[in-house]
Motif scaffolding. Structure first.
Motif, PDB file in Angstrom:
ATOM      1  N   GLU A  99       0.820  -1.218   0.000  1.00 54.35           N
ATOM      2  CA  GLU A  99       0.000   0.000   0.000  1.00 54.35           C
ATOM      3  C   GLU A  99       0.859   1.275   0.000  1.00 54.35           C
ATOM      4  O   GLU A  99       0.358   2.347  -0.314  1.00 54.35           O
ATOM      5  CB  GLU A  99      -0.959   0.015   1.200  1.00 54.35           C
ATOM      6  CG  GLU A  99      -2.216  -0.846   1.028  1.00 54.35           C
ATOM      7  CD  GLU A  99      -1.968  -2.321   1.271  1.00 54.35           C
ATOM      8  OE1 GLU A  99      -0.808  -2.702   1.542  1.00 54.35           O
ATOM      9  OE2 GLU A  99      -2.938  -3.110   1.190  1.00 54.35           O
TER      10      GLU A  99
ATOM     11  N   ALA B   8      -4.853   0.763  -2.625  1.00 52.62           N
ATOM     12  CA  ALA B   8      -5.177  -0.451  -1.860  1.00 52.62           C
ATOM     13  C   ALA B   8      -5.720  -1.566  -2.746  1.00 52.62           C
ATOM     14  O   ALA B   8      -5.454  -2.755  -2.498  1.00 52.62           O
ATOM     15  CB  ALA B   8      -6.170  -0.115  -0.758  1.00 52.62           C
TER      16      ALA B   8
ATOM     17  N   ASP C 136      -8.907  -0.134   5.322  1.00 54.47           N
ATOM     18  CA  ASP C 136      -7.530   0.136   5.731  1.00 54.47           C
ATOM     19  C   ASP C 136      -7.289  -0.087   7.223  1.00 54.47           C
ATOM     20  O   ASP C 136      -6.278  -0.654   7.626  1.00 54.47           O
ATOM     21  CB  ASP C 136      -7.177   1.583   5.333  1.00 54.47           C
ATOM     22  CG  ASP C 136      -5.752   1.919   5.702  1.00 54.47           C
ATOM     23  OD1 ASP C 136      -4.891   1.100   5.383  1.00 54.47           O
ATOM     24  OD2 ASP C 136      -5.521   2.976   6.332  1.00 54.47           O
TER      25      ASP C 136
END
Ligand SMILES: CC(C)(COP(=O)([O-])OP(=O)([O-])OC[C@H]1O[C@@H](n2cnc3c(N)ncnc32)[C@H](O)[C@@H]1OP(=O)([O-])[O-])[C@@H](O)C(=O)NCCC(=O)NCCSC(=O)C[C@@](C)(O)CC(=O)[O-]
Ligand SMILES: NC(=O)C1=CN([C@@H]2O[C@H](COP(=O)(O)OP(=O)(O)OC[C@H]3O[C@@H](n4cnc5c(N)ncnc54)[C@H](OP(=O)(O)O)[C@@H]3O)[C@@H](O)[C@H]2O)C=CC1
Length: 406
Positions: free
Chosen positions: A24, A29, A62
């Motif tokens: 990342e 992502a 995330d």
């Protein structure tokens, strides 16, 4: 995202240039997830195309996962609408449940139908305390006693320190427990709409700094297992953890016969011999039939921490025939750890499920949405208990699962 980007990233991992968890930092992502799928497919021979076909931006997860490569999709359904007369939640609600167990939603749905003919289920949150219990080393039992006294006399200083880390959390109690030269302090918080494990842990660390500065105690572990998180524990069953919540109903005899295909007497007998006597003989902490089923399905649907189903199974089901020949049933869950903010609750599909209940995000007043979720889960558990106890009483558990679950 392009395949080339993902392939290039995967190649850099294979070359030892990047670690699997660093992707990342070099791509968005979704590309990072695609690169991991390529690596794992290449390594294992598995086809991960369905795992990669997820319906939200990977960036949204995330704060929820590391090394993401895709998403597991669990079937999501609803039961109800069911009428609830709660301390916080009221009216008719569909209850979202995610599961892979065929017959589960049919069962809870039947229970909801029975609850509705009785005018709905009552539900109340009885207690609200998220706990964290660090373990301290002291020299001997004399020092242990002195530390316990110090904690009791200085709760205000501990509260000030703990609450300096949060604008929502409130420290309600700090209770010392001694075992030889180890002292546990069980900090208990009102965490409002958050399940609160991060919040309580951060706040407790600040309070521990005060204890170490003011006493001779040394912190050994910020979590000393007397909390108790994600393990079966009598302390949670007795003292509660998260929300302690109960739901109940009186079902008319006629409904028991028509919807549940049995009698109040038969349900009460199954409950006594199975849920009370059977559980006692087994040394179980759960004096219920399958409360964990409703807890797990609603936890998965609404983004709760799945490991805390362990505590959600700390429930007692009671059933009795009342003076009119009707059936009274209750479910009391001692330690239901739920939130409507934080953790998995903000993931897109999970927050949609909270929206179905009308309790997405923080409540007004703070804490009311998590209370409402606790009451809704308790009602689902009550419906599930009613239906399964009835299926056992009328001897159709295995036939139901043979026709719906395989
Ligand atoms: C399967 C039933 C409900 C049939 O029960 P039934 O009485 O034959 O069903 P029915 O066709 O007469 O319908 C009655 C109501 O059930 C609902 N219903 C009925 N079918 C459906 C369906 N397909 N989808 C959705 N809802 C359904 C629906 O509400 C319906 O009312 P209606 O809307 O028609 O007026 C019943 O036999 C039952 O509940 N069995 C128990 C199954 C169960 O509870 N399984 C849970 C998992 S068991 C487990 O995991 C734990 C365990 C067992 O090991 C724990 C332990 O040790 O105890
Ligand atoms: N750290 C640990 O030891 C453990 C962590 N977990 C994980 O912790 C996560 C859950 O922790 P949790 O603390 O609930 O969530 P978060 O860490 O996501 O924190 C939630 C934060 O939301 C803020 N907030 C905004 N509105 C409200 C509101 N209405 N009520 C309450 N808080 C509000 C609070 O900020 P503020 O405090 O600034 O007021 C609160 O601290 C899960 O991901 C779980 O898996 C699980 C077990 C152990």
């Amino acid at each position: 995202m392009t395949d080339t980007d993902a392939e290039e990233l995967a190649g850099r991992v294979l070359d030892g240039d990047l670690r699997l968890y660093e992707l990342e930092e070099h791509a968005d992502a979704d590309t990072a997830a695609a690169a991991r799928r390529l690596l794992v497919e290449d390594h294992s021979g598995a086809d991960l195309s369905v795992s990669g076909d997820y319906g939200f931006p990977a960036e949204a997860a995330d704060a929820n996962i590391e090394n993401m490569l895709g998403a597991v999709q669990i079937p999501l359904g609803v039961v109800g609408p069911v009428a609830i007369d709660g301390g916080v939640i009221s009216g008719e609600h569909y209850l979202p449940m995610a599961t892979t167990e065929g017959a589960l939603l049919a069962s809870v749905n039947r229970g909801c139908a029975a609850l509705n003919t009785a005018g709905g289920a009552g539900a109340r949150v009885l207690k609200n305390r998220m706990t964290r219990a660090p373990a301290f080393r002291v020299a001997d039992v004399a020092e242990a006693e002195a530390l316990s006294s110090w904690v009791r006399d200085n709760t205000e200083a501990l509260r000030e320190a703990a609450e300096s880390t949060t604008s929502h959390g409130e420290l309600k109690e700090a209770t010392p427990y001694v075992v030889g030269n180890t002292v546990f302090v069980r900090f208990a918080y009102d965490t409002k709409d958050a399940m609160g494990m991060n919040m309580a842990t951060i706040a407790t660390e600040e309070a521990c700094d005060v204890i170490e500065a003011e006493t001779s105690a040394s912190l050994v572990a910020l979590s000393g297992n007397l909390c108790t998180d994600k393990k079966p524990a009598a302390i949670n069953a007795v003292e509660g953890r998260g929300r302690t919540v109960a739901a109940d109903v009186t079902i008319p005899r006629e409904t028991v016969r028509e919807t549940l295909k049995t009698t109040p007497e038969a349900v009460a007998e199954v409950n006594t011999r199975k849920n009370l006597v059977g559980s006692a003989k087994a040394g179980s902490l759960g004096f219920n039939a399958h409360v964990a089923n409703s807890v797990a399905a609603m936890f998965l649907a609404t983004g709760q921490d799945a490991a805390q189903v362990v505590e959600g199974a700390n429930a007692i089901t009671t059933a009795e025939v009342d003076g009119d020949g009707d059936l009274y049933v209750s479910v009391t869950i001692a330690s239901l750890e739920v939130g409507t903010v934080g953790g998995g609750t903000k993931l897109p599909t999970q927050s949609e499920a909270l929206e179905v209940l009308g309790i997405r995000g923080g409540g007004n007043p703070a804490g009311s949405n998590a209370d409402a979720l606790a009451e809704a889960v308790a009602v689902a558990a009550l419906a599930g208990e009613l239906s399964l106890l009835s299926a056992l009483a009328s001897r159709n558990l295995s036939s139901a699962h043979a026709s719906l679950g395989r």
